[in-house]
Write an enzyme that holds these catalytic residues in place. Sequence first.
Site, short mmCIF file in Angstrom:
data_model
loop_
_atom_site.label_atom_id
_atom_site.label_comp_id
_atom_site.label_asym_id
_atom_site.label_seq_id
_atom_site.Cartn_x
_atom_site.Cartn_y
_atom_site.Cartn_z
CB SER A 136 34.62 49.61 39.01
OG SER A 136 33.84 48.96 40.01
CE1 TYR A 149 37.68 51.69 43.00
CE2 TYR A 149 35.39 51.02 42.77
CZ TYR A 149 36.73 50.80 42.51
OH TYR A 149 37.13 49.71 41.76
#
Length: 330
Positions: A136, A149
């Site tokens: 990401s 995350y």
Amino acid sequence: MNAPFALASGFHAVVIGGAGDIGAAIANLFCDLGATVTATGVNDADIARTVLLPRPGLQLIPLDITNDEAVTSFARRHERVDALVNCAGILARDKEFEIETFTKVLDVNLTGTFRTCMAFRAALTGAKGSIVNIASMNATLALPRIPAYCASKGGVVMLTKALALAWAEEGIRVNAVAPGYIETAINAAGRSDRAHYQRIADRTAFKRWGQPEDIAGAVAFLCMPASQYTTGTVVAVDGGFSRRLMAAFPDYGRRPVPGRQRKTCFHGAAANAFPYPSARLLATARLSKNGSHHEPARIRSLWRAGPGRRYLDRADPRLQWRKRARSRLC
């Protein structure tokens, strides 16, 4: 010899998290390219909700990647694996400050990725296959509401690089793709705010959010002969978002706090505009006072032409070297 931009005959891909939006786009593209695909979802309910429609060469199987025995048993069913794509992931906004939630996110996103890589190592070695991990942009651009995350995706990036070095002799290539803002179910609630949606779109070079299909193309390329000399790399597919200066977006990823004064700070490329930390801090304070934002080259030229000239002449060893060289010639 296979065509550089085509998959080999009998190519088989395993897409972990293939029931999700990005995973479904990847699985569909592999099928379009003539491969057979095994895609997974965390359970039967997850598979029932998938946008991935049944088609020849596609198999959907439930798999909990936090279960060691389940992952090992699943990997043993496959005699040939040419590509392993890890795109199973979760996040829990504002709840990731709880240890239990933090641990769960890491177990799925990071440890789960490692589990599947280890389980399929033998099959990938036999096929000289490829691993593509979905990371990401939050591996490098942090957001305050999802610490687990961000940490897990940063770990995925470094795991990708480490495995690329460790398994190169076995013929396994390991790369990652780092998506930016992609329209998926995981961010559906945030996209319901049209002002937020447009604000994010305006920060990309293309002025739009990405689609799952935008990620699939990069993944497929990293599994083709054309990328046979590529390993340990991270391909950013974010519409140019990460190339924009975060200094221009002081509210990036934050909720507005009534009454709190915004502060300007420099990250990434903007922080590298100054050769020394002291100059960077002084310039930050100076530009924050004016409330203005400039590109790195502009910041550098303003600083060198202004008060920073005296500081740089004194502190920059490169300039000191030039002065000494000139004095020897005179």
